[in-house]
Scaffold this active site. Structure first.
Site, PDB file in Angstrom:
ATOM      1  N   CYS A 147     -20.008  67.501   7.904  1.00  0.00           N
ATOM      2  CA  CYS A 147     -20.775  66.250   7.943  1.00  0.00           C
ATOM      3  C   CYS A 147     -20.167  65.063   7.199  1.00  0.00           C
ATOM      4  CB  CYS A 147     -22.179  66.498   7.435  1.00  0.00           C
ATOM      5  SG  CYS A 147     -23.131  67.538   8.559  1.00  0.00           S
TER       6      CYS A 147
ATOM      7  N   PRO B 106     -19.246  65.340  17.302  1.00  0.00           N
ATOM      8  CA  PRO B 106     -17.984  65.264  16.541  1.00  0.00           C
ATOM      9  C   PRO B 106     -17.378  63.862  16.598  1.00  0.00           C
ATOM     10  CG  PRO B 106     -17.618  66.279  18.683  1.00  0.00           C
ATOM     11  CD  PRO B 106     -19.093  66.064  18.570  1.00  0.00           C
TER      12      PRO B 106
ATOM     13  N   GLY C 297     -29.935  73.645  14.822  1.00  0.00           N
ATOM     14  CA  GLY C 297     -30.992  74.048  15.756  1.00  0.00           C
ATOM     15  C   GLY C 297     -31.599  75.405  15.431  1.00  0.00           C
TER      16      GLY C 297
HETATM   17  P1  NAD Z   1     -23.017  73.217  16.022  1.00  0.00           P
HETATM   18  O1  NAD Z   1     -21.703  72.937  16.598  1.00  0.00           O
HETATM   19  O2  NAD Z   1     -23.199  74.355  15.072  1.00  0.00           O
HETATM   20  O3  NAD Z   1     -24.093  73.469  17.200  1.00  0.00           O
HETATM   21  C1  NAD Z   1     -24.243  72.616  18.292  1.00  0.00           C
HETATM   22  C2  NAD Z   1     -24.591  73.462  19.511  1.00  0.00           C
HETATM   23  O4  NAD Z   1     -24.887  72.576  20.608  1.00  0.00           O
HETATM   24  C3  NAD Z   1     -23.468  74.362  19.998  1.00  0.00           C
HETATM   25  O5  NAD Z   1     -23.921  75.700  20.019  1.00  0.00           O
HETATM   26  C4  NAD Z   1     -23.135  73.843  21.419  1.00  0.00           C
HETATM   27  O6  NAD Z   1     -22.801  74.873  22.322  1.00  0.00           O
HETATM   28  C5  NAD Z   1     -24.436  73.190  21.810  1.00  0.00           C
HETATM   29  N1  NAD Z   1     -24.287  72.157  22.837  1.00  0.00           N
HETATM   30  C6  NAD Z   1     -23.409  71.125  22.862  1.00  0.00           C
HETATM   31  N2  NAD Z   1     -23.612  70.368  23.953  1.00  0.00           N
HETATM   32  C7  NAD Z   1     -24.622  70.937  24.652  1.00  0.00           C
HETATM   33  C8  NAD Z   1     -25.290  70.620  25.850  1.00  0.00           C
HETATM   34  N3  NAD Z   1     -24.952  69.530  26.542  1.00  0.00           N
HETATM   35  N4  NAD Z   1     -26.278  71.422  26.270  1.00  0.00           N
HETATM   36  C9  NAD Z   1     -26.633  72.507  25.563  1.00  0.00           C
HETATM   37  N5  NAD Z   1     -26.055  72.857  24.402  1.00  0.00           N
HETATM   38  C10 NAD Z   1     -25.059  72.082  23.950  1.00  0.00           C
HETATM   39  O7  NAD Z   1     -23.509  71.851  15.345  1.00  0.00           O
HETATM   40  P2  NAD Z   1     -24.487  71.678  14.108  1.00  0.00           P
HETATM   41  O8  NAD Z   1     -23.735  71.890  12.847  1.00  0.00           O
HETATM   42  O9  NAD Z   1     -25.735  72.422  14.369  1.00  0.00           O
HETATM   43  O10 NAD Z   1     -24.772  70.119  14.187  1.00  0.00           O
HETATM   44  C11 NAD Z   1     -25.619  69.559  15.171  1.00  0.00           C
HETATM   45  C12 NAD Z   1     -25.928  68.124  14.765  1.00  0.00           C
HETATM   46  O11 NAD Z   1     -26.632  68.117  13.519  1.00  0.00           O
HETATM   47  C13 NAD Z   1     -24.701  67.242  14.561  1.00  0.00           C
HETATM   48  O12 NAD Z   1     -24.997  65.953  14.978  1.00  0.00           O
HETATM   49  C14 NAD Z   1     -24.527  67.265  13.053  1.00  0.00           C
HETATM   50  O13 NAD Z   1     -23.903  66.098  12.589  1.00  0.00           O
HETATM   51  C15 NAD Z   1     -25.944  67.309  12.563  1.00  0.00           C
HETATM   52  N6  NAD Z   1     -26.131  67.920  11.233  1.00  0.00           N
HETATM   53  C16 NAD Z   1     -25.448  69.040  10.866  1.00  0.00           C
HETATM   54  C17 NAD Z   1     -25.663  69.612   9.615  1.00  0.00           C
HETATM   55  C18 NAD Z   1     -24.921  70.835   9.172  1.00  0.00           C
HETATM   56  O14 NAD Z   1     -25.008  71.182   8.011  1.00  0.00           O
HETATM   57  N7  NAD Z   1     -24.209  71.525  10.019  1.00  0.00           N
HETATM   58  C19 NAD Z   1     -26.589  69.043   8.741  1.00  0.00           C
HETATM   59  C20 NAD Z   1     -27.280  67.910   9.160  1.00  0.00           C
HETATM   60  C21 NAD Z   1     -27.044  67.353  10.408  1.00  0.00           C
HETATM   61  C1  UDX Z   2     -24.171  67.927   3.376  1.00  0.00           C
HETATM   62  C2  UDX Z   2     -25.431  67.259   2.783  1.00  0.00           C
HETATM   63  O1  UDX Z   2     -25.622  67.732   1.443  1.00  0.00           O
HETATM   64  C3  UDX Z   2     -26.652  67.567   3.628  1.00  0.00           C
HETATM   65  O2  UDX Z   2     -27.788  66.865   3.117  1.00  0.00           O
HETATM   66  C4  UDX Z   2     -26.366  67.122   5.070  1.00  0.00           C
HETATM   67  O3  UDX Z   2     -27.462  67.423   5.898  1.00  0.00           O
HETATM   68  C5  UDX Z   2     -25.111  67.800   5.602  1.00  0.00           C
HETATM   69  O4  UDX Z   2     -24.012  67.509   4.725  1.00  0.00           O
HETATM   70  P1  UDX Z   2     -23.115  70.350   3.338  1.00  0.00           P
HETATM   71  O5  UDX Z   2     -21.913  69.686   3.907  1.00  0.00           O
HETATM   72  O6  UDX Z   2     -23.636  71.577   3.974  1.00  0.00           O
HETATM   73  O7  UDX Z   2     -24.353  69.323   3.298  1.00  0.00           O
HETATM   74  O8  UDX Z   2     -22.798  70.754   1.814  1.00  0.00           O
HETATM   75  P2  UDX Z   2     -22.880  70.026   0.397  1.00  0.00           P
HETATM   76  O9  UDX Z   2     -23.516  70.949  -0.550  1.00  0.00           O
HETATM   77  O10 UDX Z   2     -23.431  68.667   0.484  1.00  0.00           O
HETATM   78  O11 UDX Z   2     -21.356  69.954  -0.012  1.00  0.00           O
HETATM   79  C6  UDX Z   2     -20.423  69.165   0.695  1.00  0.00           C
HETATM   80  C7  UDX Z   2     -19.063  69.273   0.050  1.00  0.00           C
HETATM   81  O12 UDX Z   2     -19.030  68.609  -1.207  1.00  0.00           O
HETATM   82  C8  UDX Z   2     -18.609  70.715  -0.224  1.00  0.00           C
HETATM   83  O13 UDX Z   2     -17.239  70.825   0.096  1.00  0.00           O
HETATM   84  C9  UDX Z   2     -18.841  70.885  -1.701  1.00  0.00           C
HETATM   85  O14 UDX Z   2     -17.975  71.840  -2.276  1.00  0.00           O
HETATM   86  C10 UDX Z   2     -18.540  69.477  -2.210  1.00  0.00           C
HETATM   87  N1  UDX Z   2     -19.218  69.166  -3.479  1.00  0.00           N
HETATM   88  C11 UDX Z   2     -20.572  69.108  -3.521  1.00  0.00           C
HETATM   89  C12 UDX Z   2     -18.475  68.890  -4.607  1.00  0.00           C
HETATM   90  O15 UDX Z   2     -17.255  68.932  -4.570  1.00  0.00           O
HETATM   91  N2  UDX Z   2     -19.126  68.573  -5.763  1.00  0.00           N
HETATM   92  C13 UDX Z   2     -20.481  68.522  -5.852  1.00  0.00           C
HETATM   93  O16 UDX Z   2     -20.996  68.213  -6.943  1.00  0.00           O
HETATM   94  C14 UDX Z   2     -21.226  68.804  -4.683  1.00  0.00           C
END
Ligand code: NAD
Ligand code: UDX
Length: 470
Positions: free
Chosen positions: A275, A92, A16
């Site tokens: 993820c 989660p 976000g």
């Molecule tokens: P995060 O835990 O960092 O953030 C989520 C936030 O939502 C928290 O701050 C929490 O307090 C808030 N929240 C939860 N329930 C709430 C509610 N009912 N009202 C208001 N706030 C609320 O999570 P994130 O890593 O940002 O991931 C969010 C989503 O995006 C997940 O579905 C995740 O799978 C997806 N996603 C994450 C990544 C990544 O790299 N982290 C990449 C792509 C997609």
């Molecule tokens: C991943 C996806 O890449 C992204 O598109 C999605 O939105 C969220 O999940 P992230 O988990 O942030 O992103 O990192 P990423 O760079 O994909 O690496 C994931 C894991 O794989 C790490 O632990 C990294 O060390 C490992 N990795 C990645 C390897 O071991 N080998 C590689 O060649 C690439």
């Protein structure tokens, strides 16, 4: 049709915060309010030290905060004022059902449902509701149903799927230059409105509209396929070690085929992060619930191979270091652990393979000196203490503020995260600080192994035939 000028994002997390900072920077006429139920998170976004570390994020947020980007805990007000609402809360995996042998796990959608109910209750005007969180197939339809059932009379809702593909450590770059943006839905007008937001900076051919199910599934499938590539190269790394091949050469040999490509073929201790595990578990759960056990089993193997990589790395450390001296296990030996984050470029430790390796080493009696350039000391301690259910002796852990103090007095160095700064370590100096014979186990294939061997280290690296100088 009116253009979007007011956006609310529920969930001020890794997704976000950076996503909205980029939208704010690229769309000066749009006002964006990022809200969260966690007041500490919101005050951190409003402070000098942001709750998420990402290169380029600080400058971006600090600039936009004074103009069109606001962080607030007043969720209802932000919903009320917005034309378009992103749901970017966490999803989660549900805890495992006791006794179930399946690796599948349904994502916990309670936070998403809570947002949907709140939007329904608060909204007095039509809203476009966008699922940015990663959700299972069908979740957008469920959200639409909740909005319909709980919404005020006469208020219309359009639900779109717009999954996020950013990677941690490169979030800002990924958001500025996405390979693609998916907009799933069945309301063309709403899809076009969201598309117009992205078209401020994303070339139109990269914005793909499709049906909701396709968009939801494409997100899970993308992460599953990326993780599968990591498991594929890691499976080959085990073969390399046995036959004398070098995984870097094999990866180059395979990746030079344009159909395969060079990216994402780095051998490692396996994938971590918030993820991959969760999304594969979600895909396994989906496959099982659709009566497709063969598909579930296929993806299960990607997770199984990931665990195997850690198991065999620790087994290697044990086998190599208890060869002389008659010591069993690692009793009393000090291991310098370089890196703790789940990957380089981030301070995030969710599902980090480093924690699994550390726990295994502790269980075998080692004392650990851990150094990571980005992970705060208390996160390392908390993470290992949480795993203490599996008998980790947390008293045997010290967290160091630089690599040399971690290495000083150790018998063994293990590389657990692929930070490039570990290449810059003065290894001649490091050797002098260590007990002899000195061992290096490179779990991320980042060091110059030839040079380390020349200096007199015993070196093992994932994916390389084993050479010792002793
Ligand atoms: P995060 O835990 O960092 O953030 C989520 C936030 O939502 C928290 O701050 C929490 O307090 C808030 N929240 C939860 N329930 C709430 C509610 N009912 N009202 C208001 N706030 C609320 O999570 P994130 O890593 O940002 O991931 C969010 C989503 O995006 C997940 O579905 C995740 O799978 C997806 N996603 C994450 C990544 C990544 O790299 N982290 C990449 C792509 C997609
Ligand atoms: C991943 C996806 O890449 C992204 O598109 C999605 O939105 C969220 O999940 P992230 O988990 O942030 O992103 O990192 P990423 O760079 O994909 O690496 C994931 C894991 O794989 C790490 O632990 C990294 O060390 C490992 N990795 C990645 C390897 O071991 N080998 C590689 O060649 C690439």
């Amino acid at each position: 049709t009116d253009r979007i000028t007011s956006i609310c994002c529920i969930g001020a997390g890794y997704v976000g915060g950076p996503t909205c900072a980029v939208i704010a920077a690229k769309c000066p006429e749009i006002r964006i309010t990022v809200v969260d139920r966690d007041p500490d998170r919101i005050s951190a976004w409003n402070s000098d030290s942001l709750p998420v570390y990402e290169p380029g994020l600080d400058a971006l947020v600090k600039r936009q905060r004074n103009t069109n980007l606001t962080f607030s805990t007043d969720i209802d007000r932000a919903i009320d004022q917005a034309q378009l609402i992103f749901i970017a809360v966490n999803t989660p995996p549900m805890p495992h059902t006791h006794g179930s042998s399946s690796m599948g796990a349904k994502p916990d959608l309670s936070a998403v449902s809570e947002c949907a109910r709140r939007i329904a209750r608060v909204s007095l005007t039509d809203k476009i509701v966008v699922a940015k969180s990663t959700v299972p197939c069908g979740a957008c339809a469920t959200i639409a149903g909740m909005l319909r059932d709980n919404g005020q009379k006469g208020v219309g809702f359009s639900v779109l799927s717009n999954p996020e593909f950013l990677s941690e450590g490169t979030a800002v770059r990924d958001l500025l230059h996405p390979d693609r943006v998916l907009i799933g839905g069945d309301d063309r007008v709403a899809q076009d409105k969201l598309k117009a937001v992205y078209m401020h900076w994303v070339p139109e051919p990269r914005i793909l509209t499709m049906n909701t199910w396709s968009s939801e599934l494409a997100k899970l499938a993308s992460n599953a396929m990326l993780a599968q590539r990591v498991s594929s190269i890691n499976s080959i790394s085990a073969v390399c070690e046995a036959v004398g091949a070098d995984i870097a050469e094999v990866a180059r040999g395979c990746g030079s085929d344009e159909r395969i490509g060079q990216k994402f073929l780095r051998p490692s201790l396996g994938f971590g992060g918030s993820c991959f595990h969760k999304d594969i578990a979600s895909l396994i759960w989906l496959s099982e619930s659709l009566g497709l056990p063969e598909v579930a089993e296929y993806w299960h193997q990607v997770l199984a191979l990931n665990r195997f990589q850690i198991k065999r790395f620790v087994a290697r450390i044990l086998a190599d270091t208890s060869r002389e001296g008659g010591l069993s296990g690692l009793g009393g030996r000090r291991v310098a652990c370089l890196g703790f984050a789940f990957k380089e470029g981030t301070g995030d430790t969710r599902n980090t393979p480093a924690a699994d390796v550390c726990c295994e080493l502790l269980r075998n009696g080692a004392k650990l000196s851990i150094y990571d350039p980005r992970v705060p000391r208390h996160h390392i301690v908390d993470k290992l203490a949480m795993s203490a259910a599996s008998n980790c002796d947390i008293d045997s852990v010290s967290v160091c503020s630089d690599a040399y103090s971690a290495i000083a007095g150790s018998d063994i160095v293990v590389v657990l995260t692929a930070w490039s700064e570990f290449r810059q370590i003065d290894w001649e100096q490091a050797l002098k600080l260590m007990s002899q014979p000195a061992y290096v186990f490179d779990g991320q294939v980042v060091l110059d192994h030839g040079r380390l061997e020349q200096l007199g280290f015993n070196v093992f690296s994932i994916g390389r035939a084993h050479v010792t100088t002793q």
